[in-house]
Design a protein around this motif. Structure first.
Motif, PDB file in Angstrom:
ATOM      1  N   THR A 105       1.212  -1.350   0.215  1.00 34.01           N
ATOM      2  CA  THR A 105      -0.056   0.380   0.505  1.00 34.01           C
ATOM      3  C   THR A 105       0.488   1.526  -0.162  1.00 34.01           C
ATOM      4  O   THR A 105       0.161   2.482   0.085  1.00 34.01           O
ATOM      5  CB  THR A 105      -0.868  -0.016   1.462  1.00 34.01           C
ATOM      6  OG1 THR A 105      -0.550  -0.285   2.241  1.00 34.01           O
ATOM      7  CG2 THR A 105      -1.956  -0.948   0.695  1.00 34.01           C
ATOM      8  N   GLY A 106       2.445   1.307  -0.064  1.00 31.53           N
ATOM      9  CA  GLY A 106       3.281   2.589   0.040  1.00 31.53           C
ATOM     10  C   GLY A 106       4.413   2.164  -1.289  1.00 31.53           C
ATOM     11  O   GLY A 106       4.826   3.046  -1.562  1.00 31.53           O
ATOM     12  N   ALA A 107       4.297   1.341  -1.821  1.00 34.01           N
ATOM     13  CA  ALA A 107       5.160   0.137  -3.123  1.00 34.01           C
ATOM     14  C   ALA A 107       5.127   1.946  -4.031  1.00 34.01           C
ATOM     15  O   ALA A 107       3.420   1.938  -4.202  1.00 34.01           O
ATOM     16  CB  ALA A 107       4.826  -1.093  -3.108  1.00 34.01           C
ATOM     17  N   THR A 108       5.481   1.936  -4.692  1.00 34.43           N
ATOM     18  CA  THR A 108       5.489   2.375  -6.350  1.00 34.43           C
ATOM     19  C   THR A 108       5.792   1.488  -7.047  1.00 34.43           C
ATOM     20  O   THR A 108       5.283   1.954  -8.741  1.00 34.43           O
ATOM     21  CB  THR A 108       6.716   3.796  -6.085  1.00 34.43           C
ATOM     22  OG1 THR A 108       7.580   2.579  -5.658  1.00 34.43           O
ATOM     23  CG2 THR A 108       6.540   4.564  -5.137  1.00 34.43           C
ATOM     24  N   GLY A 109       5.849   0.176  -7.091  1.00 32.89           N
ATOM     25  CA  GLY A 109       5.324  -0.667  -8.380  1.00 32.89           C
ATOM     26  C   GLY A 109       5.378  -2.451  -7.998  1.00 32.89           C
ATOM     27  O   GLY A 109       5.411  -1.975  -6.411  1.00 32.89           O
ATOM     28  N   PRO A 110       5.871  -3.244  -8.949  1.00 27.86           N
ATOM     29  CA  PRO A 110       5.808  -4.324  -8.449  1.00 27.86           C
ATOM     30  C   PRO A 110       6.906  -5.150  -6.951  1.00 27.86           C
ATOM     31  O   PRO A 110       7.517  -4.610  -7.069  1.00 27.86           O
ATOM     32  CB  PRO A 110       5.854  -5.537  -9.496  1.00 27.86           C
ATOM     33  CG  PRO A 110       6.150  -4.611 -10.737  1.00 27.86           C
ATOM     34  CD  PRO A 110       5.788  -3.153  -9.871  1.00 27.86           C
ATOM     35  N   LEU A 111       5.807  -6.124  -6.044  1.00 32.47           N
ATOM     36  CA  LEU A 111       6.697  -5.975  -4.793  1.00 32.47           C
ATOM     37  C   LEU A 111       6.648  -7.611  -4.353  1.00 32.47           C
ATOM     38  O   LEU A 111       5.720  -8.699  -4.631  1.00 32.47           O
ATOM     39  CB  LEU A 111       5.833  -5.180  -3.714  1.00 32.47           C
ATOM     40  CG  LEU A 111       6.530  -5.062  -2.631  1.00 32.47           C
ATOM     41  CD1 LEU A 111       6.913  -4.343  -1.701  1.00 32.47           C
ATOM     42  CD2 LEU A 111       5.629  -6.413  -1.015  1.00 32.47           C
ATOM     43  N   LEU A 112       7.894  -8.557  -4.282  1.00 33.74           N
ATOM     44  CA  LEU A 112       8.196  -9.370  -4.014  1.00 33.74           C
ATOM     45  C   LEU A 112       8.606  -9.862  -2.669  1.00 33.74           C
ATOM     46  O   LEU A 112       9.647  -8.651  -2.132  1.00 33.74           O
ATOM     47  CB  LEU A 112       8.978  -9.975  -5.032  1.00 33.74           C
ATOM     48  CG  LEU A 112       9.667 -12.192  -4.119  1.00 33.74           C
ATOM     49  CD1 LEU A 112       8.377 -12.682  -4.400  1.00 33.74           C
ATOM     50  CD2 LEU A 112      10.875 -12.101  -5.374  1.00 33.74           C
TER      51      LEU A 112
END
Ligand code: MEV
Length: 334
Positions: A169-176
């Motif tokens: 919910t705070g990321a700017t791109g895909p997150l693993l």
């Protein structure tokens, strides 16, 4: 002579924080046990929290306003007592900030993240509130501290939370997320993900508890689930990195079957998956906690996404959002 003091940071009366929605692409539930999961931010679903301190020197109740009223209007009886997760979050924040007793606060929420749909509404609310509190009290929280405070609210809301919603919910791109560590996966081809709301609530807390009980009764099932989910996420990541969208789509549909086997899908989410596939989606699955909530479907082009979204709206009467996924180099090694 009158001396004008610039208002000190500690005298601020209001501050605003922001966050956004998220979807889980693969690995939901398995991530609670440390297996990898892939998530995407949904910036188009935004969440803004404005926190107003009624009187910094007077402890008082924490009130929540979610009726869209403007925070510059005077506090209003429409505010409700803050739910448990918000009280815990404010309590944890106060301890971190060295505030003995939290002052009375009004939290004004303005969010387009639909609640209880597996789109990260609780984490987005917590994240936006933490950023607002950080601004209000000039605490200078680190990313890690922000995360830990969101997790206080998430554990209260969901029982056991892996942290993927708090991060995405705070990321700017895909997150693993894997074993508590985050990576930014590479994306080899532009694509679109259509999100369709089944119209029924996603019961994350219930679903997480249901799996925990099932795995306690049959630990072998847990190993089997985690192995298969890890395999699917790894394979999806490779396909995403290489831009092999057909293969990525197949892995999403495999994920849906895996989660369906655990009783996490419903007739409605199964039907939405079928409709998306019939409309030409490369793959489709439930997303998030399950037992309702949203379905996601992969499309290679904006036109294909429009076809899938149009058919879901026409035939199933659901609302949809389309999330663009852009090519980009990541940092991940797998
Ligand atoms: C919810 O978006 C994802 C779950 O895996 C729960 C969690 O990771 O905390 C179901």
């Amino acid at each position: 002579m009158t001396t004008h003091h610039a208002p000190e940071a500690e005298e601020r009366r209001a501050a605003t924080g922001r966050a956004h929605g998220k979807i889980i692409v693969t690995g939901e539930h398995a991530v609670v046990y440390g297996a990898p999961a892939l998530a995407l931010p949904v910036p188009a679903l935004s969440c803004r929290a404005t926190v107003i301190c009624r009187d910094r020197h007077r402890p008082g109740p924490i009130r929540l306003h979610r009726d869209g009223r403007r925070p510059d209007e005077p506090a209003h009886p429409s505010g409700t007592d803050a739910p448990d997760e918000l009280l815990r979050l404010v309590g944890a924040f106060a301890r971190r900030a060295g505030i003995a007793e939290p002052p009375g606060l009004d939290v004004f929420l303005d969010s387009t993240v639909p609640p209880a749909r597996g789109l990260g509404s609780s984490a987005a609310t917590a994240r936006a509130t933490v950023h607002a509190l950080d601004g209000l009290f000039a605490t200078g929280l680190s990313d890690r501290e922000v995360f830990e405070l969101i997790q206080v609210a998430e554990h209260a809301a969901h029982g056991r939370a892996s942290g993927i919603d708090a991060l995405a919910t705070g990321a700017t791109g895909p997150l693993l997320l894997v074993d508590g560590r985050t990576h930014s996966p590479a994306v080899g081809a532009d694509c679109r993900i259509v999100v369709a709301d089944s119209g029924t609530g996603c019961a994350t807390r219930k679903a997480v508890g249901m799996l925990r009980d099932a795995f306690t009764r049959a630990p072998g099932r847990r190993t089997e689930f985690l192995d298969r989910s890890t395999e699917l996420t790894r394979s999806a990541l490779g396909a995403l990195r290489e831009g092999r969208l057909t293969e990525l789509g197949l892995r999403l549909t495999d994920c849906h079957a895996l989660l369906a086997g655990l009783g996490l899908t419903t007739d409605r989410t199964d039907a939405l998956v079928e409709t998306a596939l019939a409309a030409g989606a490369l793959g489709a699955k439930m997303s998030g906690g399950g037992l309702g909530g949203c379905v996601i479907a992969l499309a290679a082009t904006p036109e294909a996404a429009e076809t899938v979204a149009g058919r879901l709206a026409r035939e199933e009467g659901v609302r949809t959002w389309t999330v663009p996924v852009a090519r980009g180099a990541g940092d991940e090694r797998s």
